[in-house]
Write an enzyme that holds these catalytic residues in place. Structure first.
Site, PDB file in Angstrom:
ATOM      1  N   HIS A  14      -7.637   4.133  -8.483  1.00  0.00           N
ATOM      2  CA  HIS A  14      -7.042   4.105  -7.381  1.00  0.00           C
ATOM      3  C   HIS A  14      -7.510   5.558  -6.000  1.00  0.00           C
ATOM      4  O   HIS A  14      -7.465   6.174  -5.585  1.00  0.00           O
ATOM      5  CB  HIS A  14      -5.206   5.672  -7.830  1.00  0.00           C
ATOM      6  CG  HIS A  14      -4.593   5.660  -6.814  1.00  0.00           C
ATOM      7  ND1 HIS A  14      -3.339   6.344  -7.649  1.00  0.00           N
ATOM      8  CD2 HIS A  14      -4.006   5.469  -5.038  1.00  0.00           C
ATOM      9  CE1 HIS A  14      -2.181   5.975  -6.125  1.00  0.00           C
ATOM     10  NE2 HIS A  14      -3.051   5.449  -4.791  1.00  0.00           N
ATOM     11  N   HIS A  16      -7.631   3.278  -2.087  1.00  0.00           N
ATOM     12  CA  HIS A  16      -7.481   2.750  -1.356  1.00  0.00           C
ATOM     13  C   HIS A  16      -9.039   2.294  -0.169  1.00  0.00           C
ATOM     14  O   HIS A  16      -9.144   3.565   0.064  1.00  0.00           O
ATOM     15  CB  HIS A  16      -6.455   3.162  -0.304  1.00  0.00           C
ATOM     16  CG  HIS A  16      -5.140   3.404  -0.975  1.00  0.00           C
ATOM     17  ND1 HIS A  16      -4.030   2.058  -1.187  1.00  0.00           N
ATOM     18  CD2 HIS A  16      -4.575   4.598  -2.110  1.00  0.00           C
ATOM     19  CE1 HIS A  16      -3.209   2.688  -1.826  1.00  0.00           C
ATOM     20  NE2 HIS A  16      -3.606   3.941  -2.050  1.00  0.00           N
ATOM     21  N   HIS A 194       2.488   1.204  -6.807  1.00  0.00           N
ATOM     22  CA  HIS A 194       2.998   2.774  -6.832  1.00  0.00           C
ATOM     23  C   HIS A 194       4.500   3.570  -6.382  1.00  0.00           C
ATOM     24  O   HIS A 194       5.341   1.945  -6.028  1.00  0.00           O
ATOM     25  CB  HIS A 194       2.168   3.296  -4.017  1.00  0.00           C
ATOM     26  CG  HIS A 194       1.113   2.956  -4.521  1.00  0.00           C
ATOM     27  ND1 HIS A 194      -0.099   2.392  -4.336  1.00  0.00           N
ATOM     28  CD2 HIS A 194       0.788   4.448  -4.112  1.00  0.00           C
ATOM     29  CE1 HIS A 194      -1.164   2.684  -4.364  1.00  0.00           C
ATOM     30  NE2 HIS A 194      -0.587   3.635  -3.394  1.00  0.00           N
ATOM     31  N   GLU A 197       5.529   8.652  -5.831  1.00  0.00           N
ATOM     32  CA  GLU A 197       4.829   9.465  -5.633  1.00  0.00           C
ATOM     33  C   GLU A 197       6.276  10.350  -4.155  1.00  0.00           C
ATOM     34  O   GLU A 197       6.270  11.478  -4.404  1.00  0.00           O
ATOM     35  CB  GLU A 197       4.214   8.999  -4.543  1.00  0.00           C
ATOM     36  CG  GLU A 197       3.512   9.354  -3.293  1.00  0.00           C
ATOM     37  CD  GLU A 197       2.699   8.368  -2.374  1.00  0.00           C
ATOM     38  OE1 GLU A 197       2.919   7.337  -2.323  1.00  0.00           O
ATOM     39  OE2 GLU A 197       1.975   8.757  -1.893  1.00  0.00           O
ATOM     40  N   ASP A 275      -7.210   8.248  -4.333  1.00  0.00           N
ATOM     41  CA  ASP A 275      -5.743   7.533  -3.092  1.00  0.00           C
ATOM     42  C   ASP A 275      -6.968   7.461  -1.218  1.00  0.00           C
ATOM     43  O   ASP A 275      -7.724   6.570  -1.363  1.00  0.00           O
ATOM     44  CB  ASP A 275      -5.443   9.177  -2.998  1.00  0.00           C
ATOM     45  CG  ASP A 275      -3.592   7.973  -2.718  1.00  0.00           C
ATOM     46  OD1 ASP A 275      -3.851   6.668  -2.512  1.00  0.00           O
ATOM     47  OD2 ASP A 275      -2.478   8.649  -2.688  1.00  0.00           O
ATOM     48  N   ASP A 276      -7.430   8.819  -0.829  1.00  0.00           N
ATOM     49  CA  ASP A 276      -7.610   8.191   0.059  1.00  0.00           C
ATOM     50  C   ASP A 276      -8.995   9.333   0.496  1.00  0.00           C
ATOM     51  O   ASP A 276      -7.813  10.335   1.315  1.00  0.00           O
ATOM     52  CB  ASP A 276      -6.384   8.106   1.009  1.00  0.00           C
ATOM     53  CG  ASP A 276      -5.664   6.878   0.547  1.00  0.00           C
ATOM     54  OD1 ASP A 276      -5.661   5.878   1.789  1.00  0.00           O
ATOM     55  OD2 ASP A 276      -4.010   7.358   0.405  1.00  0.00           O
TER      56      ASP A 276
HETATM   57  N1  ADE Z   1      -1.805   3.041   0.978  1.00  0.00           N
HETATM   58  C1  ADE Z   1      -2.703   4.049   1.061  1.00  0.00           C
HETATM   59  N2  ADE Z   1      -2.337   5.659   0.484  1.00  0.00           N
HETATM   60  C2  ADE Z   1      -1.329   5.312   0.229  1.00  0.00           C
HETATM   61  C3  ADE Z   1      -0.097   6.377  -0.705  1.00  0.00           C
HETATM   62  N3  ADE Z   1      -0.934   7.523  -1.034  1.00  0.00           N
HETATM   63  N4  ADE Z   1       0.695   5.756  -1.039  1.00  0.00           N
HETATM   64  C4  ADE Z   1       1.288   4.844  -0.651  1.00  0.00           C
HETATM   65  N5  ADE Z   1       0.200   3.682   0.400  1.00  0.00           N
HETATM   66  C5  ADE Z   1      -0.452   4.086   0.812  1.00  0.00           C
HETATM   67 ZN    ZN Z   2      -2.466   5.859  -3.392  1.00  0.00          ZN
END
Ligand code: ADE
Ligand code: ZN
Length: 337
Positions: A14, A16, A194, A197, A275-276
């Site tokens: 996971h 992006h 997703h 969350e 994630d990011d």
């Molecule tokens: N796009 C990038 N990160 C995300 C996240 N945590 N939740 C939903 N969309 C995303």
């Molecule tokens: Zn994500």
């Protein structure tokens, strides 16, 4: 413990790729492409990364990726992530990309795909990291737009293992994309989404029952539905949990309150992911360090989550077993020394 967390073999499921855009690279690419940023310094960018919820992050995330223009930009972005991943002993990664966030700005699908894919191939050669690509549909856009994107991706089917669903969760349930996901599965893609969350446990049920997903991305709100928890345990449907993300986006008040240890000990197939990473303060090793420190995880807990990650990949059974054997060898050595 820190060395153990740094060196243990990992799979990341996971991430992006656009969320690995570090502020330094944002400035480099802005300069290269003649784009003016609304920030004066790297520090100013980092200071802006103060989020109240998912949407407040997404607004900066989509703005930040405006510097990505050329195939070389997408290559450089992906290569930088893979270098960091290699340094943390990530053996295998399944990377999300958001084509609609680029095609909507006039950047062709082909440019985005070619830059990312070339970096994945080079990293296999240079670092021995295997990787797969997952195309995510932006759920705040229409189902028609997702379907058109799927059609665009069909010629690249051999290089994209799965489709996923990301962006603004609330008000955009998985059911909105049932037809697109039916079509994607018919075309031979695996599916992930997703869910849970920010959204309710019902969205996790929908992702499983309507979209046929192999994994749930995040999924931490499953804890509010005991039938769902039971089902996730029985079916061993993996959750790709992203602890630092959940803290930064206020899904939990603090790392001490995160439910990852609880979910793991209940027997869910929990994995750890970044994630990011550029927006949330760290890559996979940093996520491991922070949950270990806050929740007092044992080496056995960490091992179980790493094993879960390899199990949860889209690798073949033989490839999974080879990765798990490497993990077991690492553990045997770690406990001798
Ligand atoms: N796009 C990038 N990160 C995300 C996240 N945590 N939740 C939903 N969309 C995303
Ligand atoms: Zn994500």
């Amino acid at each position: 413990m820190d060395t153990f967390l740094q060196e243990i073999p990992k799979a990341e499921l996971h991430i992006h790729i656009e969320g690995s855009l570090e502020p330094e690279m944002m400035f480099t690419l802005a300069k290269r492409n003649g784009i003016e940023l609304p920030y004066k310094s790297v520090q100013e960018v980092r200071d802006a990364y103060n989020f109240q919820n998912l949407q407040s992050f997404l607004d900066l995330y989509y703005a930040g990726m405006g510097v990505l223009q050329t195939q070389q930009d997408f290559y450089d972005l992906t290569w930088a992530y893979l270098q960091t991943a290699a340094a943390e002993n990530v053996q295998h990664t399944e990377i999300f990309f958001d084509p609609q966030a680029h095609t909507s700005r006039g950047i062709e699908f082909e440019i985005v795909h070619a830059g990312i894919y070339q970096a994945l191939q080079d990293a296999q050669e240079e670092f021995g990291i295997s990787s797969y690509l997952i195309l995510c549909f932006l759920r705040h856009l229409s189902a028609e737009s997702a379907m058109a994107t799927l059609e665009q991706a069909l010629p690249y089917k051999d290089t994209i293992v799965a489709v996923g669903l990301d962006s603004s969760e609330m008000g955009n349930p998985p059911s909105k994309f049932k037809r697109v996901f039916d079509r994607a599965r018919e075309a031979g893609f695996y599916t992930v989404a997703h869910a849970g969350e920010e959204g309710p446990p019902d969205y996790i049920w929908e992702a499983i029952k309507l979209l046929g997903v192999s994994r749930i991305d995040h999924g931490v709100r499953c804890i509010e539905d005991s039938q769902l928890v039971k089902y996730l345990i029985e079916q061993q449907i993996p959750l790709t949990v992203c602890p630092l993300s959940n803290i930064k986006l206020c899904v939990f008040d603090s790392m001490e309150k995160h439910n990852i240890k609880q979910l793991l000990h209940m027997g869910l197939c929990v994995t750890v992911n970044s994630d990011d990473p550029s927006y949330f303060g760290g890559y996979i090793a940093e996520n491991l360090q922070q949950i270990q420190a806050a929740l007092g995880l044992s080496q056995q807990d960490i091992y179980q989550m790493m094993k879960n990650s390899f199990q949860a990949t889209f690798l073949s059974p033989e490839e999974k077993q080879a990765k798990i054997t490497e993990l077991d060898d690492f553990m045997a050595k770690a406990f001798v020394s």
